[in-house]
Design a protein around this motif. Structure first.
Motif, short mmCIF file in Angstrom:
data_model
loop_
_atom_site.label_atom_id
_atom_site.label_comp_id
_atom_site.label_asym_id
_atom_site.label_seq_id
_atom_site.Cartn_x
_atom_site.Cartn_y
_atom_site.Cartn_z
N GLN A 47 0.92 -1.15 -0.03
CA GLN A 47 0.07 0.02 -0.02
C GLN A 47 0.97 1.34 0.00
O GLN A 47 2.14 1.21 0.28
CB GLN A 47 -0.82 -0.18 1.30
N ASP A 84 -2.39 -1.88 -3.21
CA ASP A 84 -3.52 -1.10 -2.86
C ASP A 84 -2.93 0.48 -3.09
O ASP A 84 -2.13 0.77 -2.29
CB ASP A 84 -4.16 -1.29 -1.55
N PRO A 93 -12.74 0.54 -1.25
CA PRO A 93 -11.34 1.11 -1.39
C PRO A 93 -11.11 2.64 -1.87
O PRO A 93 -10.18 3.05 -2.30
CB PRO A 93 -10.72 0.33 -2.34
#
Length: 378
Positions: free
Chosen positions: A102, A128, A304
């Motif tokens: 991430q 992500d 998200p």
């Protein structure tokens, strides 16, 4: 030829990563330490997947734990390098590149120091675009995989004899908790290298371009700040953030209530309420901001999507920095305009988070797909 990362890229990565941290903690100074060490002792190189062979090995460089500032954690730059060395030894083959799970205050830079020392490339791909509470969400679709993988962890408070090195093999869902336990035993924060996969798998399952997105955002923030007093100030920074991310300020106001507690599972869970009465807006927190509801309980944004609190100067604030009476702006970037990985589109990652938070998330994540399926059946 990739892009050689330099000292000016370090601050851009930290600043852009701090917006994509989505209220998560992490440490900007830890990110600067990793980045500056890397660019001063070597030439870390950012590459795209087009610069790798399809069978090249790629692993994820990560920091595990929730260092809320209350624990005696210690993680040195060399720990990230040692974790990669341990993984290569266990794999028996060299790693071509490292990605990260991430973006974040420091996580955007997790692969830079191993690149400078070991020559592994910094891959422009992330698990992500934004930060998230569980490792599964950034595991590019491996969360439910029965296939055995390798994970390593290195670090710990040396003075307290908490330094740990470990390499474990097994299905990722079974061995990820071992690394979280090691993080706790080491003092609360540990470096890891994990889940080696082929570049062809990364191409299909990761969020591509995630590192350069953070860099571009950071560059825009620094440029807006450079306009100086009286030439835009905080509003110029906020405008730049909205322009580059494609997002908008969903709500602005005073924090009326903050109910966030640290759990024994190493998560900060709770709510932050902005405004009052029929203008009250609730931010739902699990380490990061996971959802926004209006006063009627109508969902405004859900992970998200990128959800981030900014102060009047456009400085991203972590959940830990918020207090009642503070005025904040809440940035919202819809998931429809950012690259999404297989990790955040995996239904199996949501039940534990929904159970911990007591709210629905998956329904909102997959509502568009559900709608399309219904239309297809008619």
């Amino acid at each position: 030829m990739g892009r050689i990362l330099t000292e000016k890229d370090v601050e851009a990565a930290v600043r852009g990563g701090s917006v994509y941290a989505a209220g998560g903690g992490g440490w900007a100074d830890h990110g600067r330490m990793l980045g500056l060490a890397a660019v001063r002792i070597g030439r870390p190189e950012l590459v795209t997947l087009d610069e790798l062979e399809k069978d090249d090995w790629v692993a994820t460089a990560a920091a595990i734990g929730a260092p809320a500032g209350t624990t005696r954690w210690e993680m040195q730059g060399v720990d990230y390098v040692k974790a990669v060395r341990l993984l290569q030894e266990a794999l028996g083959e060299p790693l071509a590149a490292l990605m990260v799970g991430q973006n974040g205050r420091s996580s955007t830079l997790n692969g830079w120091l191993p690149s400078a020392i070991l020559g592994t490339k910094v891959l422009d791909a992330v698990g992500d675009i934004r930060a998230h509470p569980t490792g599964d969400m950034g595991s590019i679709g491996l969360a439910a995989s029965p296939e055995p993988t390798i994970q390593t962890a290195v670090g710990g408070n040396r003075a307290d004899n908490r330094y740990i090195e470990l390499a474990v093999r097994g299905a990722t869902a079974k061995i990820s908790p071992i690394l979280r336990t090691a993080s706790d035993m080491s003092g609360g924060f540990i470096a890891s290298a994990r889940n080696p996969v082929r570049a062809s798998y990364v191409r299909k399952n990761a969020a591509l371009g995630g590192i350069s997105m953070a860099l571009a955002l950071g560059e825009a923030i620094l440029a807006a700040e450079g306009k100086g007093p009286g030439k835009g100030g905080g509003s110029a920074v906020i405008d730049a953030i909205c322009k580059v991310t494609g997002g908008a300020i969903a709500v602005s106001g005073r924090i009326a209530r903050k109910d966030v507690v640290y759990t024994n599972a190493a998560f900060d869970i709770g709510t932050v309420v902005i405004g009052s009465g029929d203008k009250a807006t609730t931010l739902h927190v699990m380490n990061e901001y996971m959802a926004i509801d209006d006063a009627a309980g109508t969902r405004i944004a859900t992970f998200p999507d990128v959800i981030t609190t900014l102060d009047k100067d456009g400085e991203p604030l972590s959940v830990g920095q918020l207090h009642v009476g503070m005025n904040v702006h809440v940035l919202h970037v819809p998931k429809t305009i950012i690259p999404l990985s297989a990790g955040v589109l995996d239904p199996s990652v949501y039940p534990p988070v929904e159970a911990a938070m007591g709210i629905e998330i998956a329904r909102y994540v997959f509502e568009e797909e559900t709608r399309k399926k219904r239309k297809g059946k008619k």
